[in-house]
Design an enzyme around this catalytic site. Sequence first.
Site, PDB file in Angstrom:
ATOM      1  N   LYS A  47       4.704 -37.032 -19.258  1.00 20.84           N
ATOM      2  CA  LYS A  47       5.028 -36.869 -20.678  1.00 20.84           C
ATOM      3  C   LYS A  47       6.532 -36.687 -20.857  1.00 20.84           C
ATOM      4  CE  LYS A  47       0.419 -35.082 -21.482  1.00 20.84           C
ATOM      5  NZ  LYS A  47      -0.467 -33.912 -21.557  1.00 20.84           N
TER       6      LYS A  47
ATOM      7  N   GLN B 200      -0.665 -27.432 -21.823  1.00 19.66           N
ATOM      8  CA  GLN B 200      -1.426 -28.274 -20.900  1.00 19.66           C
ATOM      9  C   GLN B 200      -2.678 -27.530 -20.411  1.00 19.66           C
ATOM     10  OE1 GLN B 200      -0.576 -31.579 -20.001  1.00 19.66           O
ATOM     11  NE2 GLN B 200      -2.595 -31.546 -19.059  1.00 19.66           N
TER      12      GLN B 200
ATOM     13  N   ASP C 296      -1.350 -32.314 -29.987  1.00 18.10           N
ATOM     14  CA  ASP C 296      -2.533 -32.700 -29.208  1.00 18.10           C
ATOM     15  C   ASP C 296      -3.750 -32.875 -30.121  1.00 18.10           C
ATOM     16  OD1 ASP C 296      -2.299 -33.231 -26.509  1.00 18.10           O
ATOM     17  OD2 ASP C 296      -2.344 -31.136 -25.887  1.00 18.10           O
TER      18      ASP C 296
END
Length: 289
Positions: free
Chosen positions: A52, A96, A119
């Site tokens: 990312k 994450q 997200d």
Amino acid sequence: MVLLDGKYTSAAIKEGIAAKVREMKEAGKPVPHLVAVLVGNDGASMTYVANKEAACAQVGFKSTVLRFPDTISEEQLLAEVDKLNKDASVDGFIVQLPLPKHISEKKVIAAISPDKDVDGFHIINVGKLTQSLPTFVSATPKGILSLLDQYNVETAGKHCVVIGRSNIVGRPISILLNQKGYDCTVTVCHSRSKNIEVFTRMADIIIAAVGIPEFVTGDMVKEGAIVVDVGITRVPDDTKPKGYRIVGDVKFDEVAPKCSYITPVPGGVGPMTIVSLLQNTLQAAEARM
Ligand code: NAP
């Protein structure tokens, strides 16, 4: 059989994002800033975050990775989330997953400001998604839809079988494909489903998001089906420099010859997921202006 090439498609989308970032810079505006919060040393999580970061650099975003040891308490992590919510220089951030067992993922996700939840995991954003309202669509389902769009894959009236009902892949993609615009008839299978092959053999589209290597075999797929393989499993392999290889949920050699379209692993859904996160971050930055 046509390969749904996520590497190629994501590269084209990245070019478009990079052009927008250049325009922002020329207009004297700050470039989009994505922060990734990484807790612990899980190998796959570290790789995802590194990918990312690299993608942000490619399109000209600012990116920051906040690393914490897996001994961080839930309270401390929630305090970090709060800081990011209040930090005006941050457009969007992700935590994450998975998190260590002593930290509630639900609590942490619920603490993220929905406006910065790139997200798309916050219940407010998930709720908007279910109502077809504008929101951050979580990256993997968004990437799958972009890939199908890119190849002009017709979905209306098709029977789609989604294998897996996780909050991040199976459930949202099943909802999205059922909505107006995509108009699929959707069947969702999971670990308690019986005779999954009966459903998959009837499927025009199969989305495999199980996490079991080569779960979908040739005999489970009808001729002409469209198959999207979301799975990423590290399988030990001494012949590879890293000691493992990445295997999808679909037995590619058996399934591909029967398909009209299929995604490869790697190079299918994976790169589309990352570019979708970039699109969400750009969306967050544009909303701020
Ligand atoms: P997950 O949370 O573990 O969910 C797996 C789903 O598969 C669950 O709904 C589970 O059913 C179902 N399942 C498990 N065993 C099954 C069986 N024998 N038959 C039918 N269904 C079964 O996984 P996830 O987060 O959705 O991820 C799925 C895979 O996609 C993983 O390999 C993951 O690494 C990969 N992934 C890839 C990307 C990408 O960018 N390419 C992004 C995210 C995830 P229950 O609900 O009944 O437990």
